[in-house]
Design an enzyme around this catalytic site. Sequence first.
Site, PDB file in Angstrom:
ATOM      1  N   GLU A 106      -6.648   4.248   8.214  1.00 33.91           N
ATOM      2  CA  GLU A 106      -6.483   5.696   7.963  1.00 33.91           C
ATOM      3  C   GLU A 106      -7.750   6.282   7.353  1.00 33.91           C
ATOM      4  O   GLU A 106      -8.098   7.436   7.604  1.00 33.91           O
ATOM      5  CB  GLU A 106      -5.240   5.928   7.075  1.00 33.91           C
ATOM      6  CG  GLU A 106      -3.967   5.670   7.866  1.00 33.91           C
ATOM      7  CD  GLU A 106      -2.779   5.203   7.049  1.00 33.91           C
ATOM      8  OE1 GLU A 106      -2.785   5.344   5.820  1.00 33.91           O
ATOM      9  OE2 GLU A 106      -1.829   4.682   7.676  1.00 33.91           O
ATOM     10  N   GLU A 122      -4.985  -5.427  10.663  1.00 34.89           N
ATOM     11  CA  GLU A 122      -3.981  -4.391  10.893  1.00 34.89           C
ATOM     12  C   GLU A 122      -4.233  -3.711  12.233  1.00 34.89           C
ATOM     13  O   GLU A 122      -5.069  -2.802  12.320  1.00 34.89           O
ATOM     14  CB  GLU A 122      -4.039  -3.355   9.775  1.00 34.89           C
ATOM     15  CG  GLU A 122      -3.772  -3.929   8.402  1.00 34.89           C
ATOM     16  CD  GLU A 122      -3.241  -2.864   7.451  1.00 34.89           C
ATOM     17  OE1 GLU A 122      -2.234  -3.128   6.809  1.00 34.89           O
ATOM     18  OE2 GLU A 122      -3.830  -1.772   7.383  1.00 34.89           O
ATOM     19  N   ASN A 131       0.869  -1.177   0.000  1.00 34.18           N
ATOM     20  CA  ASN A 131       0.000   0.000   0.000  1.00 34.18           C
ATOM     21  C   ASN A 131       0.907   1.229   0.000  1.00 34.18           C
ATOM     22  O   ASN A 131       1.532   1.538   1.004  1.00 34.18           O
ATOM     23  CB  ASN A 131      -0.878  -0.044   1.261  1.00 34.18           C
ATOM     24  CG  ASN A 131      -1.683   1.221   1.465  1.00 34.18           C
ATOM     25  OD1 ASN A 131      -1.791   2.055   0.565  1.00 34.18           O
ATOM     26  ND2 ASN A 131      -2.258   1.369   2.656  1.00 34.18           N
ATOM     27  N   TRP A 132       0.957   1.895  -1.150  1.00 37.14           N
ATOM     28  CA  TRP A 132       1.904   3.020  -1.279  1.00 37.14           C
ATOM     29  C   TRP A 132       1.364   4.298  -0.622  1.00 37.14           C
ATOM     30  O   TRP A 132       2.081   5.302  -0.556  1.00 37.14           O
ATOM     31  CB  TRP A 132       2.219   3.279  -2.759  1.00 37.14           C
ATOM     32  CG  TRP A 132       3.012   2.182  -3.411  1.00 37.14           C
ATOM     33  CD1 TRP A 132       3.424   1.018  -2.829  1.00 37.14           C
ATOM     34  CD2 TRP A 132       3.491   2.146  -4.766  1.00 37.14           C
ATOM     35  NE1 TRP A 132       4.131   0.262  -3.741  1.00 37.14           N
ATOM     36  CE2 TRP A 132       4.180   0.927  -4.932  1.00 37.14           C
ATOM     37  CE3 TRP A 132       3.400   3.021  -5.860  1.00 37.14           C
ATOM     38  CZ2 TRP A 132       4.785   0.573  -6.149  1.00 37.14           C
ATOM     39  CZ3 TRP A 132       3.996   2.659  -7.065  1.00 37.14           C
ATOM     40  CH2 TRP A 132       4.680   1.455  -7.197  1.00 37.14           C
ATOM     41  N   LYS A 133       0.128   4.282  -0.181  1.00 40.90           N
ATOM     42  CA  LYS A 133      -0.489   5.458   0.475  1.00 40.90           C
ATOM     43  C   LYS A 133      -0.273   6.712  -0.385  1.00 40.90           C
ATOM     44  O   LYS A 133      -0.173   6.611  -1.600  1.00 40.90           O
ATOM     45  CB  LYS A 133       0.050   5.626   1.890  1.00 40.90           C
ATOM     46  CG  LYS A 133      -0.060   4.343   2.705  1.00 40.90           C
ATOM     47  CD  LYS A 133       0.149   4.566   4.168  1.00 40.90           C
ATOM     48  CE  LYS A 133       0.093   3.230   4.887  1.00 40.90           C
ATOM     49  NZ  LYS A 133       0.170   3.359   6.320  1.00 40.90           N
ATOM     50  N   HIS A 174      -9.349   0.813   5.196  1.00 42.99           N
ATOM     51  CA  HIS A 174      -8.052   0.973   5.859  1.00 42.99           C
ATOM     52  C   HIS A 174      -8.237   1.855   7.101  1.00 42.99           C
ATOM     53  O   HIS A 174      -9.048   2.782   7.095  1.00 42.99           O
ATOM     54  CB  HIS A 174      -7.044   1.600   4.895  1.00 42.99           C
ATOM     55  CG  HIS A 174      -5.640   1.556   5.407  1.00 42.99           C
ATOM     56  ND1 HIS A 174      -5.166   2.464   6.324  1.00 42.99           N
ATOM     57  CD2 HIS A 174      -4.620   0.695   5.156  1.00 42.99           C
ATOM     58  CE1 HIS A 174      -3.907   2.162   6.609  1.00 42.99           C
ATOM     59  NE2 HIS A 174      -3.553   1.097   5.925  1.00 42.99           N
ATOM     60  N   SER A 200       3.853  -2.513  10.200  1.00 43.48           N
ATOM     61  CA  SER A 200       5.315  -2.518  10.264  1.00 43.48           C
ATOM     62  C   SER A 200       5.938  -3.842   9.817  1.00 43.48           C
ATOM     63  O   SER A 200       6.927  -4.299  10.411  1.00 43.48           O
ATOM     64  CB  SER A 200       5.790  -2.121  11.669  1.00 43.48           C
ATOM     65  OG  SER A 200       5.327  -0.808  11.983  1.00 43.48           O
ATOM     66  N   GLY A 240       5.089   1.220   4.580  1.00 33.83           N
ATOM     67  CA  GLY A 240       6.417   1.818   4.406  1.00 33.83           C
ATOM     68  C   GLY A 240       7.414   0.959   3.636  1.00 33.83           C
ATOM     69  O   GLY A 240       8.093   1.462   2.728  1.00 33.83           O
ATOM     70  N   GLY A 286       2.877   1.874  10.735  1.00 38.38           N
ATOM     71  CA  GLY A 286       3.814   2.986  10.556  1.00 38.38           C
ATOM     72  C   GLY A 286       4.546   3.377  11.835  1.00 38.38           C
ATOM     73  O   GLY A 286       5.181   4.422  11.887  1.00 38.38           O
TER      74      GLY A 286
HETATM   75  C1  PEP Z   1      -0.434  -0.193   5.924  1.00 39.48           C
HETATM   76  O1  PEP Z   1      -0.246   0.736   5.173  1.00 39.48           O
HETATM   77  O2  PEP Z   1      -1.478  -0.813   5.843  1.00 39.48           O
HETATM   78  C2  PEP Z   1       0.621  -0.535   6.882  1.00 39.48           C
HETATM   79  C3  PEP Z   1       0.499  -1.650   7.556  1.00 39.48           C
HETATM   80  O3  PEP Z   1       1.691   0.327   6.995  1.00 39.48           O
HETATM   81  P1  PEP Z   1       3.154   0.004   7.621  1.00 39.48           P
HETATM   82  O4  PEP Z   1       3.618  -1.275   6.960  1.00 39.48           O
HETATM   83  O5  PEP Z   1       3.989   1.181   7.221  1.00 39.48           O
HETATM   84  O6  PEP Z   1       2.990  -0.158   9.080  1.00 39.48           O
END
Ligand code: PEP
Length: 250
Positions: A97, A167, A9-11, A95, A213, A235, A173
């Site tokens: 976010e 998640e 997921n490049w966000k 998600h 992460s 990330g 993150g």
């Molecule tokens: C995500 O974007 O869903 C995520 C888990 O981010 P990260 O790997 O940066 O924690």
Amino acid sequence: MRKPFLAGNWKMNKTVDEAVELAKELVENVGDVKDRDILICPTSLCLTEVAKIVKGTSVKLGAQNMSFEDSGAFTGEVSADMLLAAGCDYVIIGHSERREYYHEDNEAVNKKAKKALEKGINAIVCVGEKLEEREAGKAESVVEDHLKGAFSGISGEDAVKITIAYEPVWAIGTGKTATPEDADNMHAFIRKTLADIYDEAAAEKMRIQYGGSVKDSNVDELMARENIDGALVGGASLKADSFARIVKFK
Ligand code: PEP
């Protein structure tokens, strides 16, 4: 056997040119892969150009969000038909976010999941608890609520087409990862909840990704767990070499 599923997921990162460059590097690094599914989810703006790079390769394309409406006066939104026309096979729904900053609730997640099923785009539905919910001993009840909300009114036949991403919000993150054991326990709880909503056979078929992460240094131990079928990576998916290593978990 559930096929491992590694998604990036490049966000809100990468311009179109940067996204094309990253996709090219990744395709080269990953090579021809048949025994696992690989997905990248750039911003909507980059989808059309990145689609040209991944076409015919082992890397599939997905979007980070989608409207539950078909078309019309919904400023800033993107429809399922638009995503399909841009070359997307997948869409991430719910998600944390989106839930946190754009107030997406279970009802919106459910409408989006139903729209994805109607339109034939594969959905990854995200569930997971916040730190204060975990500390209050409510992690399982929050995840159960997310699942029951997301799958409300969806048949077992359709449910098996959906991937779930667990998640824990406190691990996204932050560099904090749930221990492989904690993650696996929650995945087992998710599978049991799916078996209660549908049946054992449906629950056994459904893929559950872990996200929070995930890095090249911890992916192997996470993927070794029975109920962890893949990863949703933020990330560490922004660099071709680290995401390629994640994809090639041992
Ligand atoms: C995500 O974007 O869903 C995520 C888990 O981010 P990260 O790997 O940066 O924690």
